[in-house]
Design an enzyme around this catalytic site. Structure first.
Site, PDB file in Angstrom:
ATOM      1  N   PRO A 119      -2.632 -12.366  10.014  1.00 62.13           N
ATOM      2  CA  PRO A 119      -2.969 -12.214  11.442  1.00 62.13           C
ATOM      3  C   PRO A 119      -3.148 -10.737  11.765  1.00 62.13           C
ATOM      4  O   PRO A 119      -2.496  -9.893  11.153  1.00 62.13           O
ATOM      5  CB  PRO A 119      -1.735 -12.782  12.158  1.00 62.13           C
ATOM      6  N   ASP A 120      -4.018 -10.411  12.706  1.00 56.17           N
ATOM      7  CA  ASP A 120      -4.178  -9.013  13.129  1.00 56.17           C
ATOM      8  C   ASP A 120      -3.193  -8.758  14.275  1.00 56.17           C
ATOM      9  O   ASP A 120      -3.340  -9.297  15.372  1.00 56.17           O
ATOM     10  CB  ASP A 120      -5.615  -8.749  13.572  1.00 56.17           C
ATOM     11  N   ILE A 121      -2.181  -7.944  13.981  1.00 54.01           N
ATOM     12  CA  ILE A 121      -1.098  -7.724  14.957  1.00 54.01           C
ATOM     13  C   ILE A 121      -1.635  -7.011  16.190  1.00 54.01           C
ATOM     14  O   ILE A 121      -1.396  -7.428  17.330  1.00 54.01           O
ATOM     15  CB  ILE A 121       0.033  -6.889  14.300  1.00 54.01           C
ATOM     16  N   LYS A 155     -10.812  -4.502  18.343  1.00 51.29           N
ATOM     17  CA  LYS A 155      -9.400  -4.833  18.554  1.00 51.29           C
ATOM     18  C   LYS A 155      -8.969  -4.595  20.006  1.00 51.29           C
ATOM     19  O   LYS A 155      -7.805  -4.778  20.346  1.00 51.29           O
ATOM     20  CB  LYS A 155      -8.530  -4.024  17.588  1.00 51.29           C
ATOM     21  N   LYS A 172       8.761 -16.878 -11.050  1.00 50.91           N
ATOM     22  CA  LYS A 172       7.977 -15.764 -11.579  1.00 50.91           C
ATOM     23  C   LYS A 172       6.783 -16.294 -12.395  1.00 50.91           C
ATOM     24  O   LYS A 172       6.964 -17.173 -13.244  1.00 50.91           O
ATOM     25  CB  LYS A 172       8.888 -14.892 -12.463  1.00 50.91           C
ATOM     26  N   ASN A 212       0.847  -1.195   0.000  1.00 53.06           N
ATOM     27  CA  ASN A 212       0.000   0.000   0.000  1.00 53.06           C
ATOM     28  C   ASN A 212       0.884   1.248   0.000  1.00 53.06           C
ATOM     29  O   ASN A 212       2.104   1.152  -0.044  1.00 53.06           O
ATOM     30  CB  ASN A 212      -0.952  -0.017   1.201  1.00 53.06           C
ATOM     31  N   ASP A 265      -3.983  -6.546   4.819  1.00 54.05           N
ATOM     32  CA  ASP A 265      -4.963  -7.439   5.452  1.00 54.05           C
ATOM     33  C   ASP A 265      -4.901  -8.849   4.890  1.00 54.05           C
ATOM     34  O   ASP A 265      -5.278  -9.795   5.553  1.00 54.05           O
ATOM     35  CB  ASP A 265      -6.375  -6.865   5.262  1.00 54.05           C
ATOM     36  N   LYS A 277     -13.402  -0.381  15.372  1.00 55.30           N
ATOM     37  CA  LYS A 277     -12.045  -0.960  15.525  1.00 55.30           C
ATOM     38  C   LYS A 277     -11.587  -0.900  16.968  1.00 55.30           C
ATOM     39  O   LYS A 277     -10.961  -1.827  17.475  1.00 55.30           O
ATOM     40  CB  LYS A 277     -11.055  -0.239  14.600  1.00 55.30           C
ATOM     41  N   PHE A 317      -4.325   2.631  14.987  1.00 57.01           N
ATOM     42  CA  PHE A 317      -4.667   3.686  14.029  1.00 57.01           C
ATOM     43  C   PHE A 317      -5.820   3.165  13.185  1.00 57.01           C
ATOM     44  O   PHE A 317      -6.013   1.951  13.071  1.00 57.01           O
ATOM     45  CB  PHE A 317      -3.475   4.034  13.134  1.00 57.01           C
TER      46      PHE A 317
HETATM   47  O1  PMT Z   1       2.909   6.085   6.593  1.00 60.81           O
HETATM   48  P1  PMT Z   1       2.327   7.425   6.210  1.00 60.81           P
HETATM   49  O2  PMT Z   1       2.491   7.708   4.730  1.00 60.81           O
HETATM   50  O3  PMT Z   1       2.843   8.539   7.068  1.00 60.81           O
HETATM   51  O4  PMT Z   1       0.744   7.338   6.432  1.00 60.81           O
HETATM   52  C1  PMT Z   1       0.250   7.199   7.725  1.00 60.81           C
HETATM   53  C2  PMT Z   1      -0.897   6.177   7.798  1.00 60.81           C
HETATM   54  C3  PMT Z   1      -2.071   6.669   6.965  1.00 60.81           C
HETATM   55  C4  PMT Z   1      -0.447   4.818   7.288  1.00 60.81           C
HETATM   56  C5  PMT Z   1      -1.274   6.059   9.326  1.00 60.81           C
HETATM   57  O5  PMT Z   1      -1.617   7.314   9.823  1.00 60.81           O
HETATM   58  C6  PMT Z   1      -2.418   5.075   9.534  1.00 60.81           C
HETATM   59  O6  PMT Z   1      -3.591   5.389   9.408  1.00 60.81           O
HETATM   60  N1  PMT Z   1      -2.071   3.809   9.884  1.00 60.81           N
HETATM   61  C7  PMT Z   1      -3.007   2.703   9.999  1.00 60.81           C
HETATM   62  C8  PMT Z   1      -3.214   2.065   8.657  1.00 60.81           C
HETATM   63  C9  PMT Z   1      -4.131   0.860   8.717  1.00 60.81           C
HETATM   64  O7  PMT Z   1      -3.741  -0.200   8.371  1.00 60.81           O
HETATM   65  O8  PMT Z   1      -5.303   1.086   9.225  1.00 60.81           O
HETATM   66  P2  PMT Z   1      -6.475  -0.056   9.358  1.00 60.81           P
HETATM   67  O9  PMT Z   1      -7.676   0.750   9.663  1.00 60.81           O
HETATM   68  O10 PMT Z   1      -6.487  -0.947   8.171  1.00 60.81           O
HETATM   69  O11 PMT Z   1      -6.036  -0.921  10.600  1.00 60.81           O
HETATM   70  C10 PMT Z   1      -6.451  -0.628  11.941  1.00 60.81           C
HETATM   71  C11 PMT Z   1      -5.349  -0.938  12.916  1.00 60.81           C
HETATM   72  O12 PMT Z   1      -5.085  -2.339  12.939  1.00 60.81           O
HETATM   73  C12 PMT Z   1      -4.022  -0.245  12.642  1.00 60.81           C
HETATM   74  O13 PMT Z   1      -3.470   0.143  13.874  1.00 60.81           O
HETATM   75  C13 PMT Z   1      -3.198  -1.337  11.968  1.00 60.81           C
HETATM   76  O14 PMT Z   1      -1.800  -1.156  12.240  1.00 60.81           O
HETATM   77  C14 PMT Z   1      -3.723  -2.574  12.662  1.00 60.81           C
HETATM   78  N2  PMT Z   1      -3.656  -3.823  11.872  1.00 60.81           N
HETATM   79  C15 PMT Z   1      -4.326  -3.935  10.697  1.00 60.81           C
HETATM   80  C16 PMT Z   1      -4.299  -5.131  10.014  1.00 60.81           C
HETATM   81  C17 PMT Z   1      -3.531  -6.208  10.530  1.00 60.81           C
HETATM   82  N3  PMT Z   1      -3.465  -7.384   9.894  1.00 60.81           N
HETATM   83  N4  PMT Z   1      -2.880  -6.053  11.691  1.00 60.81           N
HETATM   84  C18 PMT Z   1      -2.923  -4.886  12.363  1.00 60.81           C
HETATM   85  O15 PMT Z   1      -2.320  -4.762  13.426  1.00 60.81           O
END
Ligand code: PMT
Length: 405
Positions: free
Chosen positions: A305-307, A342, A288, A210, A278, A338, A324
């Site tokens: 996995p969701d960290i 979470k 390839k 991403n 995700d 969330k 975040f």
């Molecule tokens: O890196 P930059 O260019 O500065 O941009 C910043 C940002 C937009 C990436 C940052 O501010 C941000 O929003 N980060 C979270 C991105 C994200 O994956 O959001 P989410 O809504 O999909 O996930 C929710 C939370 O679960 C996040 O804390 C994520 O780290 C966590 N997660 C998600 C999926 C996964 N498999 N494991 C996780 O731990």
């Protein structure tokens, strides 16, 4: 009060010894007295005269110096300061410390001291990673020796990796936090931050990822370190320089990121800024994937996995966990979902719709969400978001038990 305290600075023989000048200057500006011992090897890099001029004190070099023994014996020297700092701590000095050798003034003072000791390792990356150094570092940590660094980056020898001595200002912050444990809001606390994207390989040349640049996560880690925290940054692949004074663990995939985060527990605060993929492909191809005459390609994806959720239900769950939420619509509703799903303490939500420039940009407008309400912070730089967030979280750490948000 920091002014009036004293530090015994032991300077080892490495190229990083030149940074001792700046460290002495910074300590002196805080009113800290600096006594100095130089190893014989250190004299190849910096001179006792320049350090004596900066510190305003006699610089000690030889073990068997009758004048020194009359003025201040080596045992007395080892105990005269409030803190002993070894910078740079070379592989050789660390090995001698770990094994209790005392064949010069520096190692004799280190063996004789009854004061806390802080070391700032500096050496070639291969030397730092050598099993002998790894064992010595662990032995020193087990004995209660504090570490600052080493940092990761380009080294004087041209190689890249961990081994660079921390910048003088980071060493100063660590010294201040040790001399005056309550000096900074996060002194003595460990903070883990995730940043950047993850990459999920499809085949040896392609991956799913991403637009995250890592800027927001790196800014948060810098803010945590600035407030005195022992900070670890678990970073996906980004084009940012490793911040000074912060241990950076580079990872690629979501599963690697999870393993690295779990290995850093226990911690006091964990902040999950990374944009974790995700999904990953169910079966990564070893060769390839070839195009064949316009036919479409089906990829089968499985969930990663969701960290964040794994860490909030971990038996070593940090006292404060922050997620975040990157949203493009119904920001508050989805972020609150969330927060609950979470089980984190706070969610920082941001709008990542195209046009906001949040992905990759330097500014962010976030919503700080807890179970007791939503605060919308004005647009500000990612550094300012980091500092405001860390100051807020520092206020939520309580001596015992969970935060009461
Ligand atoms: O890196 P930059 O260019 O500065 O941009 C910043 C940002 C937009 C990436 C940052 O501010 C941000 O929003 N980060 C979270 C991105 C994200 O994956 O959001 P989410 O809504 O999909 O996930 C929710 C939370 O679960 C996040 O804390 C994520 O780290 C966590 N997660 C998600 C999926 C996964 N498999 N494991 C996780 O731990």
């Amino acid at each position: 009060m920091i002014a009036g305290k004293s530090v015994l600075l032991i300077i080892g023989g490495g190229i990083a010894a030149y940074k001792a000048h700046e460290l002495v200057r910074l300590l002196k500006t805080r009113g800290i007295r600096v006594l100095i011992i130089m190893t014989q090897a250190a004299e190849q890099f910096v001179t006792p005269l320049s350090l004596a001029s900066l510190s305003g004190e006699k610089v000690h070099t030889a073990l068997f110096n009758l004048t020194d023994e009359v003025e201040m014996g080596h045992i007395q020297l080892s105990r005269a300061a409030d803190l002993v700092v070894v910078a740079p701590a070379t592989a050789d000095l660390m090995a001698k410390m770990a094994n209790g050798l005392a064949n010069d003034l520096a190692t004799t003072a280190l063996l004789a001291t009854d004061k806390p000791v802080l070391i700032a390792p500096a050496m070639n990356v291969r030397m730092w990673r050598h099993p002998a150094t790894v064992t010595n570092a662990q032995a020193l940590k087990n004995r209660g020796i504090a570490f600052v660094g080493p940092d990761e980056g380009e080294m004087a020898c041209g190689e890249f990796g961990p081994g660079r001595m921390s910048e003088p200002v980071e060493i100063l912050n660590k010294i201040i936090s040790m001399l005056q444990p309550q000096a900074l809001p996060l002194s003595g606390k460990k903070v883990v931050v995730t940043a950047g994207p993850t990459r999920e390989p499809i085949d040896p040349v392609r991956f799913i990822s991403n637009y995250s640049s890592g800027k927001q996560g790196y800014a948060i880690a810098r803010a945590a370190a600035k407030l005195g925290a022992d900070t670890v940054l678990v970073s996906g692949p980004v084009a940012l320089a490793p911040p000074a004074g912060i241990r950076v663990i580079g990872v690629e995939s979501a599963r690697e990121m999870l393993t690295a985060c779990e290995a850093e527990l226990p911690a006091d605060i964990a902040i999950f800024t990374a944009a974790v993929a995700d999904w990953r492909v169910a079966e990564q191809e070893t060769d390839k994937i070839k195009k064949s005459n316009g036919s479409s390609l089906q990829l089968s994806l499985v969930e990663n996995p969701d960290i964040l959720a794994t860490i909030t239900s971990h038996q070593l769950r940090p006292e404060v966990v922050v997620g975040f939420a990157a949203e493009t619509q119904n920001i508050h509703v989805h972020a609150l979902e969330k927060l609950n799903k979470k089980r984190c303490d706070f969610i920082v939500a941001n709008d990542v719709s195209r046009g906001t420039g949040v992905f990759g940009g330097d500014m962010n407008a976030v919503h700080f969400i807890s179970r007791s309400g939503i605060e919308s912070w004005p647009a500000m730089s990612k550094d300012e978001v980091g500092l405001m967030l860390m100051e807020r979280l520092a206020g939520h750490l309580i001596p015992e038990g969970r935060p009461s948000s």
